[in-house]
Design a protein around this motif. Structure first.
Motif, PDB file in Angstrom:
ATOM      1  N   PHE A 212       0.964  -1.206   0.060  1.00 34.93           N
ATOM      2  CA  PHE A 212      -0.003  -0.006  -0.007  1.00 34.93           C
ATOM      3  C   PHE A 212       0.948   1.253  -0.024  1.00 34.93           C
ATOM      4  O   PHE A 212       0.258   2.327   0.012  1.00 34.93           O
ATOM      5  CB  PHE A 212      -1.071  -0.097   1.279  1.00 34.93           C
ATOM      6  CG  PHE A 212      -1.886  -0.945   1.203  1.00 34.93           C
ATOM      7  CD1 PHE A 212      -3.007  -0.927   0.385  1.00 34.93           C
ATOM      8  CD2 PHE A 212      -1.644  -2.355   1.987  1.00 34.93           C
ATOM      9  CE1 PHE A 212      -3.971  -2.015   0.243  1.00 34.93           C
ATOM     10  CE2 PHE A 212      -2.478  -3.093   1.998  1.00 34.93           C
ATOM     11  CZ  PHE A 212      -3.611  -3.259   1.229  1.00 34.93           C
ATOM     12  N   ALA A 213       2.136   1.232   0.041  1.00 28.85           N
ATOM     13  CA  ALA A 213       3.308   2.225  -0.055  1.00 28.85           C
ATOM     14  C   ALA A 213       2.833   3.263  -1.303  1.00 28.85           C
ATOM     15  O   ALA A 213       2.419   4.347  -0.947  1.00 28.85           O
ATOM     16  CB  ALA A 213       4.570   1.898   0.117  1.00 28.85           C
ATOM     17  N   PRO A 214       2.710   2.744  -2.533  1.00 26.19           N
ATOM     18  CA  PRO A 214       2.469   3.628  -3.704  1.00 26.19           C
ATOM     19  C   PRO A 214       1.362   4.536  -3.409  1.00 26.19           C
ATOM     20  O   PRO A 214       1.163   5.604  -3.693  1.00 26.19           O
ATOM     21  CB  PRO A 214       2.676   2.984  -4.779  1.00 26.19           C
ATOM     22  CG  PRO A 214       3.368   1.572  -4.480  1.00 26.19           C
ATOM     23  CD  PRO A 214       3.047   1.262  -2.840  1.00 26.19           C
ATOM     24  N   LEU A 219      -1.288   9.585  -2.212  1.00 23.71           N
ATOM     25  CA  LEU A 219      -2.318  10.470  -1.396  1.00 23.71           C
ATOM     26  C   LEU A 219      -1.600  11.352  -0.380  1.00 23.71           C
ATOM     27  O   LEU A 219      -2.146  12.604  -0.500  1.00 23.71           O
ATOM     28  CB  LEU A 219      -3.198   9.578  -0.365  1.00 23.71           C
ATOM     29  CG  LEU A 219      -4.082   8.505  -1.019  1.00 23.71           C
ATOM     30  CD1 LEU A 219      -4.863   7.671  -0.120  1.00 23.71           C
ATOM     31  CD2 LEU A 219      -5.151   9.459  -1.833  1.00 23.71           C
ATOM     32  N   LEU A 220      -0.709  11.258   0.134  1.00 25.21           N
ATOM     33  CA  LEU A 220       0.038  11.935   0.905  1.00 25.21           C
ATOM     34  C   LEU A 220       0.743  13.116   0.192  1.00 25.21           C
ATOM     35  O   LEU A 220       0.795  14.389   0.404  1.00 25.21           O
ATOM     36  CB  LEU A 220       1.397  11.296   1.996  1.00 25.21           C
ATOM     37  CG  LEU A 220       2.077  12.175   2.816  1.00 25.21           C
ATOM     38  CD1 LEU A 220       1.181  12.550   3.934  1.00 25.21           C
ATOM     39  CD2 LEU A 220       3.272  11.318   3.598  1.00 25.21           C
ATOM     40  N   GLY A 221       1.295  12.749  -1.099  1.00 24.86           N
ATOM     41  CA  GLY A 221       1.825  13.743  -1.998  1.00 24.86           C
ATOM     42  C   GLY A 221       0.770  14.870  -2.373  1.00 24.86           C
ATOM     43  O   GLY A 221       1.131  16.088  -2.485  1.00 24.86           O
ATOM     44  N   LEU A 222      -0.494  14.539  -2.822  1.00 22.59           N
ATOM     45  CA  LEU A 222      -1.335  15.260  -3.180  1.00 22.59           C
ATOM     46  C   LEU A 222      -1.825  16.145  -2.158  1.00 22.59           C
ATOM     47  O   LEU A 222      -2.021  17.428  -2.090  1.00 22.59           O
ATOM     48  CB  LEU A 222      -2.713  14.492  -3.639  1.00 22.59           C
ATOM     49  CG  LEU A 222      -2.449  13.435  -5.005  1.00 22.59           C
ATOM     50  CD1 LEU A 222      -3.811  12.955  -5.372  1.00 22.59           C
ATOM     51  CD2 LEU A 222      -2.379  14.778  -6.300  1.00 22.59           C
ATOM     52  N   THR A 393      12.321   4.499   2.258  1.00 25.18           N
ATOM     53  CA  THR A 393      13.121   5.777   2.388  1.00 25.18           C
ATOM     54  C   THR A 393      13.153   6.827   1.162  1.00 25.18           C
ATOM     55  O   THR A 393      13.719   7.698   1.037  1.00 25.18           O
ATOM     56  CB  THR A 393      14.591   5.165   2.485  1.00 25.18           C
ATOM     57  OG1 THR A 393      14.893   4.232   1.184  1.00 25.18           O
ATOM     58  CG2 THR A 393      15.028   4.420   3.617  1.00 25.18           C
ATOM     59  N   THR A 394      12.289   6.476  -0.093  1.00 25.87           N
ATOM     60  CA  THR A 394      12.022   7.280  -1.015  1.00 25.87           C
ATOM     61  C   THR A 394      11.355   8.608  -0.488  1.00 25.87           C
ATOM     62  O   THR A 394      11.761   9.712  -1.117  1.00 25.87           O
ATOM     63  CB  THR A 394      10.798   6.700  -2.114  1.00 25.87           C
ATOM     64  OG1 THR A 394      11.369   5.318  -2.150  1.00 25.87           O
ATOM     65  CG2 THR A 394      11.059   7.433  -3.236  1.00 25.87           C
ATOM     66  N   LEU A 395      10.924   8.792   0.690  1.00 23.53           N
ATOM     67  CA  LEU A 395      10.109   9.856   0.978  1.00 23.53           C
ATOM     68  C   LEU A 395      11.272  10.847   1.890  1.00 23.53           C
ATOM     69  O   LEU A 395      10.716  11.940   2.125  1.00 23.53           O
ATOM     70  CB  LEU A 395       9.079   9.731   2.045  1.00 23.53           C
ATOM     71  CG  LEU A 395       7.802   9.237   1.381  1.00 23.53           C
ATOM     72  CD1 LEU A 395       6.632   8.858   2.076  1.00 23.53           C
ATOM     73  CD2 LEU A 395       7.284  10.335   0.219  1.00 23.53           C
ATOM     74  N   ILE A 396      12.394  10.466   1.968  1.00 30.85           N
ATOM     75  CA  ILE A 396      13.413  11.322   2.930  1.00 30.85           C
ATOM     76  C   ILE A 396      13.337  12.600   2.430  1.00 30.85           C
ATOM     77  O   ILE A 396      13.740  13.502   3.042  1.00 30.85           O
ATOM     78  CB  ILE A 396      14.923  10.508   2.888  1.00 30.85           C
ATOM     79  CG1 ILE A 396      14.658   9.302   3.642  1.00 30.85           C
ATOM     80  CG2 ILE A 396      15.865  11.278   3.222  1.00 30.85           C
ATOM     81  CD1 ILE A 396      14.235   9.494   5.065  1.00 30.85           C
ATOM     82  N   LEU A 397      13.410  12.871   1.058  1.00 32.62           N
ATOM     83  CA  LEU A 397      13.876  14.139   0.437  1.00 32.62           C
ATOM     84  C   LEU A 397      12.720  14.558  -0.273  1.00 32.62           C
ATOM     85  O   LEU A 397      12.502  15.669  -0.784  1.00 32.62           O
ATOM     86  CB  LEU A 397      14.842  14.382  -0.249  1.00 32.62           C
ATOM     87  CG  LEU A 397      16.296  14.023   0.402  1.00 32.62           C
ATOM     88  CD1 LEU A 397      17.410  13.915  -0.650  1.00 32.62           C
ATOM     89  CD2 LEU A 397      16.686  15.257   1.387  1.00 32.62           C
ATOM     90  N   SER A 398      11.474  13.771  -0.281  1.00 34.28           N
ATOM     91  CA  SER A 398      10.257  14.306  -1.303  1.00 34.28           C
ATOM     92  C   SER A 398       9.683  15.527  -0.829  1.00 34.28           C
ATOM     93  O   SER A 398       9.094  16.237  -1.537  1.00 34.28           O
ATOM     94  CB  SER A 398       9.412  13.179  -1.370  1.00 34.28           C
ATOM     95  OG  SER A 398       8.864  12.732  -0.097  1.00 34.28           O
ATOM     96  N   SER A 399       9.599  15.668   0.433  1.00 32.01           N
ATOM     97  CA  SER A 399       8.738  17.105   0.879  1.00 32.01           C
ATOM     98  C   SER A 399       9.570  18.203   0.502  1.00 32.01           C
ATOM     99  O   SER A 399       8.734  19.318  -0.090  1.00 32.01           O
ATOM    100  CB  SER A 399       8.596  16.832   2.398  1.00 32.01           C
ATOM    101  OG  SER A 399       9.729  16.702   3.049  1.00 32.01           O
ATOM    102  N   THR A 400      10.820  18.306   0.502  1.00 27.89           N
ATOM    103  CA  THR A 400      11.292  19.299   0.377  1.00 27.89           C
ATOM    104  C   THR A 400      11.263  19.523  -1.293  1.00 27.89           C
ATOM    105  O   THR A 400      11.344  20.775  -1.809  1.00 27.89           O
ATOM    106  CB  THR A 400      13.065  19.356   0.681  1.00 27.89           C
ATOM    107  OG1 THR A 400      13.069  19.109   2.083  1.00 27.89           O
ATOM    108  CG2 THR A 400      13.814  20.652   0.187  1.00 27.89           C
ATOM    109  N   GLY A 401      11.772  18.392  -1.922  1.00 25.96           N
ATOM    110  CA  GLY A 401      11.331  18.466  -3.333  1.00 25.96           C
ATOM    111  C   GLY A 401      10.000  19.036  -4.095  1.00 25.96           C
ATOM    112  O   GLY A 401       9.809  19.853  -4.817  1.00 25.96           O
ATOM    113  N   LEU A 402       9.197  18.518  -3.190  1.00 23.58           N
ATOM    114  CA  LEU A 402       7.685  19.142  -3.431  1.00 23.58           C
ATOM    115  C   LEU A 402       7.538  20.633  -3.414  1.00 23.58           C
ATOM    116  O   LEU A 402       6.928  21.278  -4.042  1.00 23.58           O
ATOM    117  CB  LEU A 402       6.681  18.246  -2.900  1.00 23.58           C
ATOM    118  CG  LEU A 402       6.198  16.802  -3.375  1.00 23.58           C
ATOM    119  CD1 LEU A 402       5.217  16.133  -2.317  1.00 23.58           C
ATOM    120  CD2 LEU A 402       5.644  16.887  -4.614  1.00 23.58           C
TER     121      LEU A 402
END
Length: 430
Positions: A212-214, A219-222, A393-402
């Motif tokens: 369910f990670a993807p 959802l978290l990204g949106l 661990t894919t989300l480590i930098l995604s919030s800053t990138g977003l």
């Protein structure tokens, strides 16, 4: 929105700007794949899997550091130079006077920023190469003997790659759409995102990760994107009245407007500052964990574990630093704008507030109050990976990138909107 895009491509000058921007981005991606010779790629990939500091730098280079190309540092030295110049302008009287000289003064400060970028790029290139050499990734590196010429060639090529990217970014600013340096960063992050999502999907389908990670990641990204848009566009509008002036038989001035005070005036800068500070102690301590001295080894292990992204203390300190840097950087920008002085100079005033110092105190009080929302929001965005560690661990930098991606998209859309409205077309925003 589709009709607005069609209208944009129907206009020859707007179409030319859009195609020019896309062409520069294609050139940037080609440059990002030109490697620096003499690097062990297999060991380099192993190092990147365990280093969050290099992962942050790789985010801004668009994946160029994983292959150690001539664009490995991206435009990060230029960003550092710009931040340094913004911080020292209020401190040095000569630079502060220069910043008040209009367009000519801004061009001079921009020239100083470019000059400062060159030594910063060389220092960062040497530091990055020295770090890789200590891990056995670059065998021929040093400032003496037969290693001097290969080392000089490596530092010069990486520095030249950074200056080339900055030049490409300025070409976009002059002849394309949007802020060029931000577009370059945007292109790098977007180029890495398919790989990050692909790794997550591969782990989910092969059973290595959460199935369910993807879905949760999407959802978290949106939700994060929606929150970023709301907060980035949020502003407090301070009403301003301009006095009427009579010259001869004519009356000038008058009318009312407002000052838009943004909730998040600092943008992504606090996240970059805080991340750099939080990752540095753990990275340095990791080199002393194998020391023969028991005290040094135990102290280094404690520091490494405390400042590890897996430790709750790391994220708590990260949140505090982001909030603190948001207030600091907002105050620096507020002082540079001199809103109260400019209002008084042009005959404007806030109803019920005396011009001059009372106006400055009033605006400062409101800025401090609304900055709390922006600071806490940035802190929450920064620690989102802590709440989503179960997704991988894919989300480590995604919030800053977003945050960077959404900010660049909003700015570019606003410029396209202005271009369309100037030509009596309906824009993207209704």
């Amino acid at each position: 929105m589709i009709q607005a895009m069609l209208n944009a491509f129907r206009l020859p000058d707007v179409r030319r700007k859009l195609l020019f921007t896309f062409g520069i981005l294609v050139i940037f991606r080609f440059i990002a794949h030109v490697p620096v010779p003499g690097v062990d790629v297999a060991k380099l990939q192993q190092l990147f899997q365990g280093s969050q500091l290099l992962g942050m730098l790789d985010l801004f280079s668009g994946g160029a550091m994983t292959t150690f190309s001539i664009a490995a540092m991206g435009v990060y030295p230029y960003i550092t130079s710009s931040i340094i110049m913004q911080l020292i302008v209020p401190i040095i009287p000569q630079l502060e006077e220069l910043s008040k000289e209009g367009d000519a003064g801004r061009k001079k400060i921009n020239q100083y920023t470019h000059w400062l970028t060159v030594p910063l790029a060389a220092l960062q290139a040497y530091g990055t190469a020295a770090l890789l050499q200590s891990q056995g990734i670059i065998p021929t590196f040093g400032l003496s003997g037969a290693n001097l010429l290969p080392t000089a060639a490596m530092i010069l090529s990486m520095s030249a790659g950074t200056i080339l990217l900055v030049w490409l970014g300025e070409l976009i600013t002059e002849n394309g759409i949007g802020n060029g340096v931000s577009i370059i960063i945007f292109g790098g992050i977007v180029a890495k995102m398919p790989q990050m999502v692909g790794q997550m999907l591969t782990k989910a389908t092969t059973g290595e990760g959460n199935f369910f990670a993807p879905v949760a990641f999407g959802l978290l990204g949106l939700a994060t994107i929606a929150a970023i848009v709301v907060v980035q566009e949020a502003q407090r509008r301070i009403p301003v009245q301009y006095a009427k002036r009579v010259r001869g038989t004519k009356m000038y001035g008058g009318g009312s407007t407002h000052i838009p005070l943004r909730v998040n005036s600092a943008g992504m800068i606090p996240l970059i500052f805080a991340m750099s500070i939080m990752l540095f102690p753990g990275t340095v301590a990791s080199y002393f964990t194998a020391s023969t001295e028991p005290f040094i080894a135990s102290a280094a292990t404690f520091v490494r574990d405390t400042f590890s992204p897996n430790a709750p203390v790391y994220w708590a300190l990260y949140f505090i630093l982001v909030v603190g840097f948001t207030f600091f950087y907002t105050m620096v920008i507020f002082q540079q704008q001199n809103l109260a002085e400019n209002l008084q100079k042009y005959g404007g005033f806030i109803p019920g507030i005396r011009p001059g110092r009372p106006t400055a105190e009033y605006l400062g009080k409101i800025t401090n109050r609304i900055t709390w929302l922006g600071a806490i929001f940035l802190g929450v965005v920064a620690i989102l990976p802590f709440f989503a560690q179960g997704l991988g661990t894919t989300l480590i930098l995604s919030s800053t990138g977003l945050l960077i991606v959404v900010g660049v998209v909003l700015d570019t859309m606003k410029q396209l909107e202005a271009q369309l409205l100037m030509r009596h077309y309906e824009g993207f925003i209704k």
